[in-house]
Design a protein around this motif. Structure first.
Motif, mmCIF file in Angstrom:
data_model
loop_
_atom_site.group_PDB
_atom_site.id
_atom_site.type_symbol
_atom_site.label_atom_id
_atom_site.label_comp_id
_atom_site.label_asym_id
_atom_site.label_seq_id
_atom_site.Cartn_x
_atom_site.Cartn_y
_atom_site.Cartn_z
ATOM 1 N N ASP A 1 0.873 -1.174 0.000
ATOM 2 C CA ASP A 1 0.000 0.000 0.000
ATOM 3 C C ASP A 1 0.919 1.236 0.000
ATOM 4 O O ASP A 1 2.025 1.176 0.542
ATOM 5 C CB ASP A 1 -0.868 -0.027 1.269
ATOM 6 C CG ASP A 1 -1.939 1.054 1.272
ATOM 7 O OD1 ASP A 1 -2.153 1.684 0.217
ATOM 8 O OD2 ASP A 1 -2.568 1.257 2.336
ATOM 9 N N ILE A 2 0.484 2.296 -0.625
ATOM 10 C CA ILE A 2 1.347 3.483 -0.689
ATOM 11 C C ILE A 2 1.133 4.381 0.534
ATOM 12 O O ILE A 2 2.076 4.823 1.179
ATOM 13 C CB ILE A 2 1.086 4.309 -1.978
ATOM 14 C CG1 ILE A 2 1.297 3.439 -3.217
ATOM 15 C CG2 ILE A 2 1.984 5.544 -2.024
ATOM 16 C CD1 ILE A 2 2.704 2.982 -3.458
ATOM 17 N N THR A 3 -0.150 4.652 0.827
ATOM 18 C CA THR A 3 -0.435 5.526 1.975
ATOM 19 C C THR A 3 -0.445 4.685 3.242
ATOM 20 O O THR A 3 -1.315 3.840 3.443
ATOM 21 C CB THR A 3 -1.796 6.221 1.798
ATOM 22 O OG1 THR A 3 -1.804 6.870 0.521
ATOM 23 C CG2 THR A 3 -2.018 7.257 2.893
ATOM 24 N N LEU A 4 0.566 4.910 4.066
ATOM 25 C CA LEU A 4 0.713 4.127 5.294
ATOM 26 C C LEU A 4 0.973 5.075 6.463
ATOM 27 O O LEU A 4 1.454 6.193 6.252
ATOM 28 C CB LEU A 4 1.927 3.185 5.158
ATOM 29 C CG LEU A 4 1.815 2.059 4.128
ATOM 30 C CD1 LEU A 4 3.189 1.460 3.854
ATOM 31 C CD2 LEU A 4 0.859 0.978 4.619
ATOM 32 N N PRO A 5 0.685 4.635 7.672
ATOM 33 C CA PRO A 5 1.055 5.477 8.820
ATOM 34 C C PRO A 5 2.585 5.580 8.892
ATOM 35 O O PRO A 5 3.271 4.625 8.569
ATOM 36 C CB PRO A 5 0.524 4.704 10.029
ATOM 37 C CG PRO A 5 -0.215 3.529 9.500
ATOM 38 C CD PRO A 5 0.087 3.364 8.058
ATOM 39 N N GLY A 6 3.097 6.730 9.283
ATOM 40 C CA GLY A 6 4.552 6.912 9.284
ATOM 41 C C GLY A 6 5.019 7.173 7.876
ATOM 42 O O GLY A 6 4.348 7.850 7.101
ATOM 43 N N ARG A 7 6.161 6.573 7.496
ATOM 44 C CA ARG A 7 6.632 6.827 6.129
ATOM 45 C C ARG A 7 5.805 6.019 5.130
ATOM 46 O O ARG A 7 5.265 4.960 5.466
ATOM 47 C CB ARG A 7 8.125 6.543 6.015
ATOM 48 C CG ARG A 7 8.543 5.115 6.222
ATOM 49 C CD ARG A 7 10.045 5.074 6.377
ATOM 50 N NE ARG A 7 10.541 3.725 6.567
ATOM 51 C CZ ARG A 7 11.095 3.003 5.591
ATOM 52 N NH1 ARG A 7 11.206 3.512 4.380
ATOM 53 N NH2 ARG A 7 11.533 1.787 5.842
ATOM 54 N N ASP A 8 5.738 6.548 3.895
ATOM 55 C CA ASP A 8 4.853 5.910 2.926
ATOM 56 C C ASP A 8 5.542 4.772 2.169
ATOM 57 O O ASP A 8 6.735 4.498 2.349
ATOM 58 C CB ASP A 8 4.260 6.946 1.962
ATOM 59 C CG ASP A 8 5.323 7.653 1.129
ATOM 60 O OD1 ASP A 8 6.439 7.126 1.026
ATOM 61 O OD2 ASP A 8 5.025 8.731 0.587
ATOM 62 N N GLY A 9 4.753 4.129 1.321
ATOM 63 C CA GLY A 9 5.265 2.987 0.557
ATOM 64 C C GLY A 9 6.382 3.371 -0.398
ATOM 65 O O GLY A 9 7.290 2.584 -0.660
ATOM 66 N N TYR A 10 6.333 4.603 -0.929
ATOM 67 C CA TYR A 10 7.400 5.043 -1.836
ATOM 68 C C TYR A 10 8.765 4.985 -1.151
ATOM 69 O O TYR A 10 9.758 4.600 -1.757
ATOM 70 C CB TYR A 10 7.153 6.477 -2.311
ATOM 71 C CG TYR A 10 5.957 6.655 -3.219
ATOM 72 C CD1 TYR A 10 5.635 5.697 -4.166
ATOM 73 C CD2 TYR A 10 5.173 7.792 -3.136
ATOM 74 C CE1 TYR A 10 4.533 5.870 -5.006
ATOM 75 C CE2 TYR A 10 4.081 7.977 -3.972
ATOM 76 C CZ TYR A 10 3.763 7.008 -4.892
ATOM 77 O OH TYR A 10 2.693 7.194 -5.712
ATOM 78 N N SER A 11 8.793 5.426 0.098
ATOM 79 C CA SER A 11 10.091 5.471 0.784
ATOM 80 C C SER A 11 10.637 4.056 0.968
ATOM 81 O O SER A 11 11.852 3.830 0.915
ATOM 82 C CB SER A 11 9.982 6.182 2.134
ATOM 83 O OG SER A 11 9.355 5.348 3.081
ATOM 84 N N LEU A 12 9.739 3.093 1.148
ATOM 85 C CA LEU A 12 10.208 1.704 1.251
ATOM 86 C C LEU A 12 10.770 1.241 -0.091
ATOM 87 O O LEU A 12 11.797 0.550 -0.150
ATOM 88 C CB LEU A 12 9.066 0.785 1.692
ATOM 89 C CG LEU A 12 9.472 -0.691 1.812
ATOM 90 C CD1 LEU A 12 10.444 -0.901 2.969
ATOM 91 C CD2 LEU A 12 8.262 -1.588 1.997
ATOM 92 N N MET A 13 10.127 1.651 -1.173
ATOM 93 C CA MET A 13 10.619 1.253 -2.497
ATOM 94 C C MET A 13 12.004 1.850 -2.755
ATOM 95 O O MET A 13 12.864 1.192 -3.345
ATOM 96 C CB MET A 13 9.622 1.679 -3.579
ATOM 97 C CG MET A 13 8.340 0.863 -3.511
ATOM 98 S SD MET A 13 7.027 1.535 -4.521
ATOM 99 C CE MET A 13 7.530 0.978 -6.120
#
Lengths: 241, 117
Positions: free
Chosen positions: A51-63
């Motif tokens: 999922d992209i919108t997540l609590p804390g940092r978003d999915g983009y930052s994980l990518m």
């Protein structure tokens, strides 16, 4: 069975995804990017549903984090998101997404897309497990080495260490490997193994592969390589054998 | 009389297709979650609007938008989408009217879904 990581903070969508995918695969769950990354570090994840919108940092930052890691950059990522804007889709693909599925999705479509991706992963895995060069065949999935001579396949019995050494060198024929590299490839914990131990196992491997068109050769000052050419010494030994 | 777009019956049907013998009815499970969790989510969104907390307002509206769309509560999802846009344009003071509509839409979706779940 593949290992899938679902990073999704909505309990409702976790439920829908789990039910959509059934129980054919092992599914890990996380609700934040940080929690997800910890699971990635501890497991051999084959596919991430993110999922992209997540609590804390978003999915983009994980990518971004995955792309900057040699170890994890090749894990396929399917974005599961409610973000419909084209800029979001473009960003996701730029950051390495393999697919982008909009919520709410058809569960059957999700299952089909995930299965298609996993099937490709499986194909790649099988190709990586089968190495064929000249008369030599190695199959890592069943831990088997064979020689094909005059159309007949002969199984070569190798020790687990010899098998690992051979597979490691067979992936890159003619590339010399240092003893340290071979140690790391064949022994999961090689802290108490001397590099000359490699010589002992290479010696056994050479003896067993003598009839092959690919041979283990010593490379002065470096270590060993698997080569298609016989040395004169090996030719003599082969004729004598 | 309920509005036509309160729930998406096609979405409900797709979920029902996931039901298998021996497993709980997924539509019933999601409906229960929707009924039990949505009021608190709406309250959080309202609180964020009052505090002008844009970040959490956006996260909460986005979450409810997705969750409600998942079970086919189209109207709730649509209103959340409009609330999310308010956050993007930094217009939270304008959220009051939409928040009232959200409460009404939730009640309508609850009633409509209770007939199919």
């Amino acid at each position: 069975m593949h290992q899938i990581l679902l990073i999704e903070d909505s309990e409702e969508f976790q439920k829908i995804v789990l039910r959509s995918l059934g129980n054919k695969n092992q599914i890990h769950r996380a609700t934040t990017a940080d929690e997800g990354f910890k699971i990635i570090e501890k497991n051999k994840i084959d596919l991430i549903l993110l999922d992209i919108t997540l609590p804390g940092r978003d999915g983009y930052s994980l990518m971004v984090q995955l792309q900057s890691s040699l170890k994890f950059k090749n894990i396929p990522v399917i974005c599961l998101t409610g973000r419909k804007d084209i800029t979001d889709k473009v960003t996701a693909f730029k950051l390495g997404a393999d697919d982008y599925i909009l919520k709410p999705f058809d569960p059957l479509e999700l299952r089909a897309r995930v299965e298609a991706k996993l099937s490709k992963i499986q194909d790649k895995r099988e190709v990586a497990e089968l190495i064929s060069m000249g008369d030599l065949r190695t199959d890592r999935s069943v831990h088997r080495v064979s020689i094909v001579e005059n159309g007949n396949e002969k199984i070569v019995s190798l020790t687990p260490i010899e098998f690992k050494l051979l597979c490691h060198m067979a992936r890159q024929p003619d590339r010399p490997f240092t003893r340290d590299q071979l140690l790391a490839a064949a022994w999961s914990d090689h802290t108490n193994i001397y590099d000359r131990t490699v010589d002992v196992h290479i010696c056994g491997l050479r003896r067993k592969l003598l009839s092959l068109s690919y041979y283990v050769k010593a490379v002065a000052g470096v270590g060993y390589k698997l080569s298609p050419e016989l040395s004169s010494d090996q030719k003599t030994r082969k004729q004598a054998a | 009389m309920a509005k036509a777009n309160v729930i998406d019956l096609e979405a409900v049907r797709r979920l029902q297709a996931l039901n298998e013998p021996g497993l709980p009815d997924i539509v019933k499970e999601l409906f229960t979650m929707f009924v039990n969790t949505t009021p608190a989510k709406i309250q959080k969104i309202t609180d964020c609007a009052r505090k002008n907390d844009l970040t959490n307002f956006r996260i909460e509206t986005h979450g409810l938008k997705s969750a409600s769309a998942g079970i086919g509560a189209t109207d709730v999802s649509e209103i959340c989408s409009r609330l999310e846009k308010l956050a993007e344009s930094f217009s939270l003071p304008k959220a009051d009217v939409l928040l009232k509509e959200l409460n009404v839409a939730f009640e309508e979706a609850k009633n409509a879904l209770s007939k199919v779940a």
